[in-house]
Design an enzyme around this catalytic site. Structure first.
Site, PDB file in Angstrom:
ATOM      1  N   LYS A 115       3.115  -3.642   5.712  1.00  0.00           N
ATOM      2  CA  LYS A 115       2.949  -3.470   4.258  1.00  0.00           C
ATOM      3  C   LYS A 115       4.298  -3.273   3.569  1.00  0.00           C
ATOM      4  CE  LYS A 115      -1.389  -3.879   3.140  1.00  0.00           C
ATOM      5  NZ  LYS A 115      -1.793  -5.189   2.569  1.00  0.00           N
ATOM      6  N   SER A 134       0.851  -1.198   0.000  1.00  0.00           N
ATOM      7  CA  SER A 134       0.000   0.000   0.000  1.00  0.00           C
ATOM      8  C   SER A 134       0.881   1.240   0.000  1.00  0.00           C
ATOM      9  CB  SER A 134      -0.904   0.022   1.232  1.00  0.00           C
ATOM     10  OG  SER A 134      -0.199   0.555   2.330  1.00  0.00           O
ATOM     11  N   TYR A 149       0.557  -1.248  10.475  1.00  0.00           N
ATOM     12  CA  TYR A 149       0.139  -1.420   9.072  1.00  0.00           C
ATOM     13  C   TYR A 149       1.271  -1.006   8.140  1.00  0.00           C
ATOM     14  CZ  TYR A 149      -2.935  -0.990   4.960  1.00  0.00           C
ATOM     15  OH  TYR A 149      -3.511  -1.119   3.717  1.00  0.00           O
TER      16      TYR A 149
HETATM   17  P1  NAI Z   1     -11.524  -5.162   3.265  1.00  0.00           P
HETATM   18  O1  NAI Z   1     -11.542  -5.001   4.733  1.00  0.00           O
HETATM   19  O2  NAI Z   1     -12.784  -4.949   2.505  1.00  0.00           O
HETATM   20  O3  NAI Z   1     -10.985  -6.602   2.852  1.00  0.00           O
HETATM   21  C1  NAI Z   1     -10.049  -7.328   3.576  1.00  0.00           C
HETATM   22  C2  NAI Z   1     -10.534  -8.768   3.663  1.00  0.00           C
HETATM   23  O4  NAI Z   1      -9.536  -9.558   4.296  1.00  0.00           O
HETATM   24  C3  NAI Z   1     -11.807  -8.893   4.487  1.00  0.00           C
HETATM   25  O5  NAI Z   1     -12.818  -9.564   3.747  1.00  0.00           O
HETATM   26  C4  NAI Z   1     -11.353  -9.667   5.709  1.00  0.00           C
HETATM   27  O6  NAI Z   1     -12.364 -10.496   6.283  1.00  0.00           O
HETATM   28  C5  NAI Z   1     -10.198 -10.473   5.166  1.00  0.00           C
HETATM   29  N1  NAI Z   1      -9.314 -10.938   6.226  1.00  0.00           N
HETATM   30  C6  NAI Z   1      -8.847 -10.228   7.289  1.00  0.00           C
HETATM   31  N2  NAI Z   1      -8.089 -11.005   8.084  1.00  0.00           N
HETATM   32  C7  NAI Z   1      -8.051 -12.244   7.504  1.00  0.00           C
HETATM   33  C8  NAI Z   1      -7.413 -13.452   7.844  1.00  0.00           C
HETATM   34  N3  NAI Z   1      -6.676 -13.573   8.962  1.00  0.00           N
HETATM   35  N4  NAI Z   1      -7.585 -14.518   7.031  1.00  0.00           N
HETATM   36  C9  NAI Z   1      -8.330 -14.429   5.906  1.00  0.00           C
HETATM   37  N5  NAI Z   1      -8.976 -13.283   5.552  1.00  0.00           N
HETATM   38  C10 NAI Z   1      -8.835 -12.213   6.333  1.00  0.00           C
HETATM   39  O7  NAI Z   1     -10.381  -4.185   2.711  1.00  0.00           O
HETATM   40  P2  NAI Z   1      -9.843  -3.911   1.223  1.00  0.00           P
HETATM   41  O8  NAI Z   1      -9.802  -2.464   1.059  1.00  0.00           O
HETATM   42  O9  NAI Z   1     -10.564  -4.735   0.252  1.00  0.00           O
HETATM   43  O10 NAI Z   1      -8.336  -4.398   1.367  1.00  0.00           O
HETATM   44  C11 NAI Z   1      -7.768  -5.479   0.637  1.00  0.00           C
HETATM   45  C12 NAI Z   1      -6.258  -5.378   0.739  1.00  0.00           C
HETATM   46  O11 NAI Z   1      -5.811  -4.209   0.063  1.00  0.00           O
HETATM   47  C13 NAI Z   1      -5.730  -5.261   2.154  1.00  0.00           C
HETATM   48  O12 NAI Z   1      -4.510  -5.975   2.267  1.00  0.00           O
HETATM   49  C14 NAI Z   1      -5.490  -3.783   2.315  1.00  0.00           C
HETATM   50  O13 NAI Z   1      -4.543  -3.506   3.312  1.00  0.00           O
HETATM   51  C15 NAI Z   1      -4.998  -3.432   0.921  1.00  0.00           C
HETATM   52  N6  NAI Z   1      -5.116  -2.033   0.572  1.00  0.00           N
HETATM   53  C16 NAI Z   1      -6.334  -1.490   0.295  1.00  0.00           C
HETATM   54  C17 NAI Z   1      -6.421  -0.171  -0.104  1.00  0.00           C
HETATM   55  C18 NAI Z   1      -7.700   0.439  -0.537  1.00  0.00           C
HETATM   56  O14 NAI Z   1      -7.650   1.574  -1.087  1.00  0.00           O
HETATM   57  N7  NAI Z   1      -8.837  -0.202  -0.347  1.00  0.00           N
HETATM   58  C19 NAI Z   1      -5.230   0.684  -0.135  1.00  0.00           C
HETATM   59  C20 NAI Z   1      -3.996   0.004   0.113  1.00  0.00           C
HETATM   60  C21 NAI Z   1      -3.963  -1.315   0.468  1.00  0.00           C
END
Ligand code: NAI
Length: 298
Positions: free
Chosen positions: A169, A152, A165
């Site tokens: 990351k 990220s 975080y």
């Molecule tokens: P989100 O919260 O919608 O999705 C993350 C998913 O990971 C959730 O469905 C959650 O249940 C699952 N999760 C969490 N812990 C887990 C575990 N121990 N085992 C299996 N699944 C698990 O968030 P989003 O935005 O979709 O994020 C996806 C990835 O992208 C993350 O790694 C986040 O840090 C990264 N990211 C997102 C950005 C954005 O603009 N949305 C920006 C930069 C990075």
């Protein structure tokens, strides 16, 4: 432009019960991949569980795709192995890993709790490490694999009030560096994405315009490309968001080499710090050995 087809390929997407992971899983399935939809179904801070993965599987099957749900936590080696075992039991192989699962916990550096730090490293860094390690055993033998890690902007450039975080990351970039170099001779390519997307994670920070300009599908197009046979690059970080795809890299400045008349010591460094920092010319070493050779050359 040749169409990207993933028929016969098997993909694992971690954290695919919602947000970006759901979008990646749907996009990979649309291109023909069979998908293991992994998610514990927790809240944005990683607490609790739900059947989020089932719903995504139902959506994929309704669109004539192939998918199976997996509820293991990525945070342990056993969890990572269980995800890969399920891919192989159900679909017979694993070609693609999209390490996407993530959680968010915010606090000032001086207040950041020990358990929060462990959880951030377990889910983001170890969560990317273990599932990929288990898949790599298979990919290496098959002499084919595509791994997409998720870093990220916070990890790459820093951000206040989320030290766990940011550290985790950035660690994922290190993991990508390691796997890309080891995997390349065996046809296993590894890259990382740094996304912007409207999801529940960015809900509190994006304004309306930022949310409108960042559909998750824009990022998933990049993930599909990086997961495909058409992608021959490895060891890259690509940022995706606001309608733009762009390379992020680590470079070294030409720097300052003290000459015989320059003297040395901390005072001389202070006198030349602008030259050391001057980024108008730089090199981008391919790996640590390339860097060593370049640093050693006059
Ligand atoms: P989100 O919260 O919608 O999705 C993350 C998913 O990971 C959730 O469905 C959650 O249940 C699952 N999760 C969490 N812990 C887990 C575990 N121990 N085992 C299996 N699944 C698990 O968030 P989003 O935005 O979709 O994020 C996806 C990835 O992208 C993350 O790694 C986040 O840090 C990264 N990211 C997102 C950005 C954005 O603009 N949305 C920006 C930069 C990075």
């Amino acid at each position: 432009m040749s169409e990207i087809r993933l028929h016969g390929r098997v993909a694992i997407v971690t954290g695919a019960g919602g947000g970006l992971g759901r979008s990646h899983a749907l996009a990979l399935a649309r291109c023909g991949a069979s998908v293991v939809v992994n998610d514990i179904g927790g809240g944005v801070e990683g607490r609790g569980t739900s059947d989020a993965a089932d719903k995504v599987v139902a959506d994929i099957i309704a669109a004539s795709g192939r998918a199976v749900a997996n509820y293991a936590s990525v945070a342990t080696r056993a969890g990572g192995q269980a995800i890969v075992d399920q891919a192989i039991d159900r679909f017979g192989r694993v070609d693609i890993v999209v390490a996407n699962a993530g959680i968010q916990r915010n606090d000032r550096y001086e207040d950041f709790a020990e358990q929060d730090m462990h959880d951030m490293l377990d889910v983001h860094l170890e969560g990317s490490f273990w599932v990929t390690q288990a898949a790599y055993q298979f990919m290496k033998e098959a002499r084919y694999g595509r791994v997409v890690f998720t870093t990220s902007g916070a990890g790459l450039y820093g951000r206040p009030n989320s030290p766990g975080y940011v550290a985790a990351k950035n660690g994922i970039v290190g993991l990508m560096n390691a796997l890309a170099i080891e995997g390349q001779p065996f046809g296993v390519l590894a890259n990382a994405i740094a996304p912007f997307a409207r999801t529940r994670m960015t809900d509190p920070v994006f304004d309306e315009d930022q949310a409108r300009r960042n559909p998750p599908e824009f990022v998933s197009d990049l993930v599909v490309y990086l997961s495909s046979q058409q992608c021959s690059m490895t060891h890259e970080v690509i940022q995706a968001g606001f309608g733009r795809y762009a390379r992020v890299f680590v470079g070294r400045t030409v720097g300052w080499t003290p000459g015989p008349g320059d003297g040395g010591g901390p005072e001389a460094i202070a006198a030349h710090i602008d030259e050391i920092l001057d980024s108008s010319q730089f090199v981008v070493p391919k790996n640590a050995f390339d860097d060593l050779k370049d640093m050693a050359s006059p």
